[in-house]
Design a protein around this motif. Sequence first.
Motif, PDB file in Angstrom:
ATOM      1  N   LEU A 423      -0.957  -0.702  -3.152  1.00  7.57           N
ATOM      2  CA  LEU A 423      -1.536   0.609  -3.440  1.00  7.57           C
ATOM      3  C   LEU A 423      -0.808   1.722  -2.697  1.00  7.57           C
ATOM      4  O   LEU A 423      -0.987   2.905  -3.019  1.00  7.57           O
ATOM      5  CB  LEU A 423      -3.017   0.627  -3.062  1.00  7.57           C
ATOM      6  CG  LEU A 423      -3.929  -0.367  -3.803  1.00  7.57           C
ATOM      7  CD1 LEU A 423      -5.360  -0.241  -3.299  1.00  7.57           C
ATOM      8  CD2 LEU A 423      -3.877  -0.157  -5.311  1.00  7.57           C
ATOM      9  N   ARG A 424       0.013   1.364  -1.708  1.00 10.13           N
ATOM     10  CA  ARG A 424       0.713   2.389  -0.931  1.00 10.13           C
ATOM     11  C   ARG A 424       1.724   3.168  -1.769  1.00 10.13           C
ATOM     12  O   ARG A 424       2.151   4.251  -1.376  1.00 10.13           O
ATOM     13  CB  ARG A 424       1.421   1.745   0.267  1.00 10.13           C
ATOM     14  CG  ARG A 424       0.455   1.189   1.301  1.00 10.13           C
ATOM     15  CD  ARG A 424       1.172   0.420   2.389  1.00 10.13           C
ATOM     16  NE  ARG A 424       0.222  -0.212   3.309  1.00 10.13           N
ATOM     17  CZ  ARG A 424       0.550  -1.167   4.170  1.00 10.13           C
ATOM     18  NH1 ARG A 424       1.808  -1.597   4.237  1.00 10.13           N
ATOM     19  NH2 ARG A 424      -0.358  -1.693   4.967  1.00 10.13           N
ATOM     20  N   THR A 425       2.105   2.618  -2.929  1.00 13.29           N
ATOM     21  CA  THR A 425       3.014   3.367  -3.815  1.00 13.29           C
ATOM     22  C   THR A 425       2.303   4.511  -4.531  1.00 13.29           C
ATOM     23  O   THR A 425       2.951   5.380  -5.114  1.00 13.29           O
ATOM     24  CB  THR A 425       3.641   2.431  -4.857  1.00 13.29           C
ATOM     25  OG1 THR A 425       2.598   1.758  -5.583  1.00 13.29           O
ATOM     26  CG2 THR A 425       4.535   1.393  -4.178  1.00 13.29           C
ATOM     27  N   ALA A 426       0.956   4.515  -4.500  1.00 19.52           N
ATOM     28  CA  ALA A 426       0.158   5.629  -5.028  1.00 19.52           C
ATOM     29  C   ALA A 426       0.499   5.966  -6.473  1.00 19.52           C
ATOM     30  O   ALA A 426       0.735   7.128  -6.817  1.00 19.52           O
ATOM     31  CB  ALA A 426       0.299   6.863  -4.135  1.00 19.52           C
ATOM     32  N   LEU A 466      -6.466  -2.182 -14.915  1.00 14.95           N
ATOM     33  CA  LEU A 466      -5.718  -0.932 -14.776  1.00 14.95           C
ATOM     34  C   LEU A 466      -6.233  -0.209 -13.535  1.00 14.95           C
ATOM     35  O   LEU A 466      -7.422   0.122 -13.461  1.00 14.95           O
ATOM     36  CB  LEU A 466      -5.894  -0.066 -16.022  1.00 14.95           C
ATOM     37  CG  LEU A 466      -5.205   1.301 -16.004  1.00 14.95           C
ATOM     38  CD1 LEU A 466      -3.677   1.136 -15.970  1.00 14.95           C
ATOM     39  CD2 LEU A 466      -5.627   2.133 -17.225  1.00 14.95           C
ATOM     40  N   ILE A 467      -5.337   0.036 -12.577  1.00 11.46           N
ATOM     41  CA  ILE A 467      -5.718   0.638 -11.297  1.00 11.46           C
ATOM     42  C   ILE A 467      -5.175   2.059 -11.210  1.00 11.46           C
ATOM     43  O   ILE A 467      -3.980   2.293 -11.425  1.00 11.46           O
ATOM     44  CB  ILE A 467      -5.177  -0.193 -10.108  1.00 11.46           C
ATOM     45  CG1 ILE A 467      -5.431  -1.694 -10.324  1.00 11.46           C
ATOM     46  CG2 ILE A 467      -5.785   0.300  -8.805  1.00 11.46           C
ATOM     47  CD1 ILE A 467      -6.875  -2.079 -10.485  1.00 11.46           C
ATOM     48  N   ARG A 468      -6.038   3.006 -10.897  1.00 18.35           N
ATOM     49  CA  ARG A 468      -5.619   4.396 -10.733  1.00 18.35           C
ATOM     50  C   ARG A 468      -4.832   4.565  -9.426  1.00 18.35           C
ATOM     51  O   ARG A 468      -4.929   3.731  -8.524  1.00 18.35           O
ATOM     52  CB  ARG A 468      -6.831   5.334 -10.702  1.00 18.35           C
ATOM     53  CG  ARG A 468      -7.688   5.270 -11.922  1.00 18.35           C
ATOM     54  CD  ARG A 468      -8.729   6.356 -12.049  1.00 18.35           C
ATOM     55  NE  ARG A 468      -9.325   6.883 -10.833  1.00 18.35           N
ATOM     56  CZ  ARG A 468     -10.333   7.765 -10.831  1.00 18.35           C
ATOM     57  NH1 ARG A 468     -10.838   8.192 -11.985  1.00 18.35           N
ATOM     58  NH2 ARG A 468     -10.833   8.208  -9.706  1.00 18.35           N
ATOM     59  N   PHE A 472      -8.975   3.213  -7.584  1.00 17.74           N
ATOM     60  CA  PHE A 472     -10.153   2.891  -8.379  1.00 17.74           C
ATOM     61  C   PHE A 472      -9.741   2.205  -9.682  1.00 17.74           C
ATOM     62  O   PHE A 472      -8.671   2.464 -10.223  1.00 17.74           O
ATOM     63  CB  PHE A 472     -10.977   4.154  -8.660  1.00 17.74           C
ATOM     64  CG  PHE A 472     -11.909   4.506  -7.530  1.00 17.74           C
ATOM     65  CD1 PHE A 472     -13.279   4.331  -7.651  1.00 17.74           C
ATOM     66  CD2 PHE A 472     -11.414   4.978  -6.324  1.00 17.74           C
ATOM     67  CE1 PHE A 472     -14.143   4.629  -6.602  1.00 17.74           C
ATOM     68  CE2 PHE A 472     -12.265   5.279  -5.258  1.00 17.74           C
ATOM     69  CZ  PHE A 472     -13.631   5.098  -5.400  1.00 17.74           C
ATOM     70  N   VAL A 473     -10.611   1.326 -10.159  1.00 18.40           N
ATOM     71  CA  VAL A 473     -10.313   0.540 -11.353  1.00 18.40           C
ATOM     72  C   VAL A 473     -10.722   1.339 -12.589  1.00 18.40           C
ATOM     73  O   VAL A 473     -11.886   1.718 -12.735  1.00 18.40           O
ATOM     74  CB  VAL A 473     -11.042  -0.814 -11.320  1.00 18.40           C
ATOM     75  CG1 VAL A 473     -10.675  -1.649 -12.555  1.00 18.40           C
ATOM     76  CG2 VAL A 473     -10.707  -1.582 -10.047  1.00 18.40           C
ATOM     77  N   ALA A 474      -9.755   1.573 -13.485  1.00 20.18           N
ATOM     78  CA  ALA A 474     -10.007   2.398 -14.669  1.00 20.18           C
ATOM     79  C   ALA A 474     -10.390   1.582 -15.889  1.00 20.18           C
ATOM     80  O   ALA A 474     -11.091   2.079 -16.777  1.00 20.18           O
ATOM     81  CB  ALA A 474      -8.780   3.239 -14.981  1.00 20.18           C
ATOM     82  N   SER A 475      -9.912   0.319 -15.980  1.00 16.54           N
ATOM     83  CA  SER A 475     -10.190  -0.470 -17.168  1.00 16.54           C
ATOM     84  C   SER A 475      -9.892  -1.947 -16.901  1.00 16.54           C
ATOM     85  O   SER A 475      -9.188  -2.287 -15.943  1.00 16.54           O
ATOM     86  CB  SER A 475      -9.336   0.026 -18.354  1.00 16.54           C
ATOM     87  OG  SER A 475      -9.668  -0.654 -19.549  1.00 16.54           O
ATOM     88  N   ARG A 476     -10.420  -2.786 -17.796  1.00 20.91           N
ATOM     89  CA  ARG A 476     -10.201  -4.242 -17.734  1.00 20.91           C
ATOM     90  C   ARG A 476     -10.009  -4.733 -19.157  1.00 20.91           C
ATOM     91  O   ARG A 476     -10.715  -4.289 -20.075  1.00 20.91           O
ATOM     92  CB  ARG A 476     -11.413  -4.929 -17.099  1.00 20.91           C
ATOM     93  CG  ARG A 476     -11.388  -6.460 -17.166  1.00 20.91           C
ATOM     94  CD  ARG A 476     -12.686  -7.062 -16.632  1.00 20.91           C
ATOM     95  NE  ARG A 476     -13.839  -6.527 -17.341  1.00 20.91           N
ATOM     96  CZ  ARG A 476     -14.910  -6.013 -16.743  1.00 20.91           C
ATOM     97  NH1 ARG A 476     -15.005  -5.974 -15.426  1.00 20.91           N
ATOM     98  NH2 ARG A 476     -15.921  -5.534 -17.456  1.00 20.91           N
TER      99      ARG A 476
END
Length: 492
Positions: A423-426, A466-468, A472-476
């Motif tokens: 997630l550090r790549t933002a 799908l991770i924002r 936060f998780v946007a979709s599965r």
Amino acid sequence: MAELSCEVLVVGAGPTGLMLANWLTRLGVQVLVVDGKDGPTRESRALVVQARSLEIYDQLGIGDQVLEAAHRAEALSPGSGARVFGRVPLGALGRDVTPYPFIEVLEQSRNEEILYDNLRKLGGDVIWETPVTAVTQVEEGIEAKVGNHTVRARFCVGCDGANSAVRKARRIAFEGTTNAHRFFVLDAVAATGLAIDAVNVRPGGRDFLLAFPMSGRGNWRLIGVVRDEDWGGTPDEEDARARLRERFAVTYTEARWFATYRVHHRIAAAFRDGPFFLAGDAGHVHSPVGGQGMNTGLQDAHNLAFKLADVLQGRRRDNWLDRYEAERRPVARKLVATTDRLFQAITSDRPMARALRTALIPLIAPVAVRALPRASGGSRLFQYVSQVRIHYPVGPEASTASGGRDPVIGRRLPWAGGNFTVLRTADWQIHGYGGVEGTEAPDLGLPVHVFPAAPATALQPGFFYLIRPDGFVASRAQPAEAEVKFRHAMAM
């Protein structure tokens, strides 16, 4: 008089404004930060850094600095008067939830120093001693009178505290109440009578003590309630010292800081007004019970930064910014309401309330000390307090068929032991947790990360997630439908 321009004017260089400036600068947004103070806050003020805020610090790349500077509270220690009923180890409650299953105690001034130093390393800075005296909306964005300068920007974010000049200039109502009682707060040196390395909580009939261990041997933040009829006028530090000794058997040698204040529970009627936004105390204030005020502001800033960058860099239209209020204002509203109820329960003068505090706490607290570490309710309580259980209305997927909230969609990505490093790549990214090996990943030009199955979480094998950029998780979706479903989720 000079004219300055930028993409985002950030008003206020407290923790919220500095976090926002850090993220915007890192994301390539041109930022101007202004503050009427002569430098970072010197008083300790807010104190607790919750798990979710530490996750954000880690994503920014300075989590280790924050941890090194902080003092860890390893337990919660309930009590009443001079009695202590044991310890509830926080690590046991949060060990499967977050890499940071404790409460880290780090005063606001040190949070600001770390964020300010990092902002300068990123190439940004703060213009100190330049208060904002006027802000107006113009065709291309905003215009502000800042000290002797005129600043033109596309957007303006008020991170300037409970007396926000931005909120007042936009005539946004600050709705809520002010409690009748005051609190005292003091930073004590060489304190005794407290359970060490633990957050001490001691409600009682008419008194209340909340104590946080600070860096340095015997250093504590002590917070208590001031009832004017009991204290006789305006209390000073010696009054607090005597009260702590008599009611709680807590003593100390000297106080490095002492203040009294009234507790407000208020929330702004809107977090967005065209090109103007409110974050942190400018948008919401509440009781310090729970240690969530500064943390909520840090998370406001984190959420808003990505949205502003998306719009300014052409990935989204302006209405994408409406999601900031849709996501963060309900969080603030719930927090204000919850802390208001809790504060009323602690301070109510009604005889029944005082009797319950006096009689029930000695009965309930010892049972809670034994039961919470083993009960699922203990972990859930930790998730609420640490702010990792926040839910955003990201779309229809965030709700279940029965009308409840999905355990993953619209929530911060569940921690699976090693999945936070990426997630550090933002950026937007796709995750799989077992069962997707050998399947075709969605072709969206996004990084794809496949991890082992995570049975201790709600992440299901055989699905892509799908991770924002904010984690936060946007979709599965199952592999066959993931590309279409994820494109739709990213366009919402």
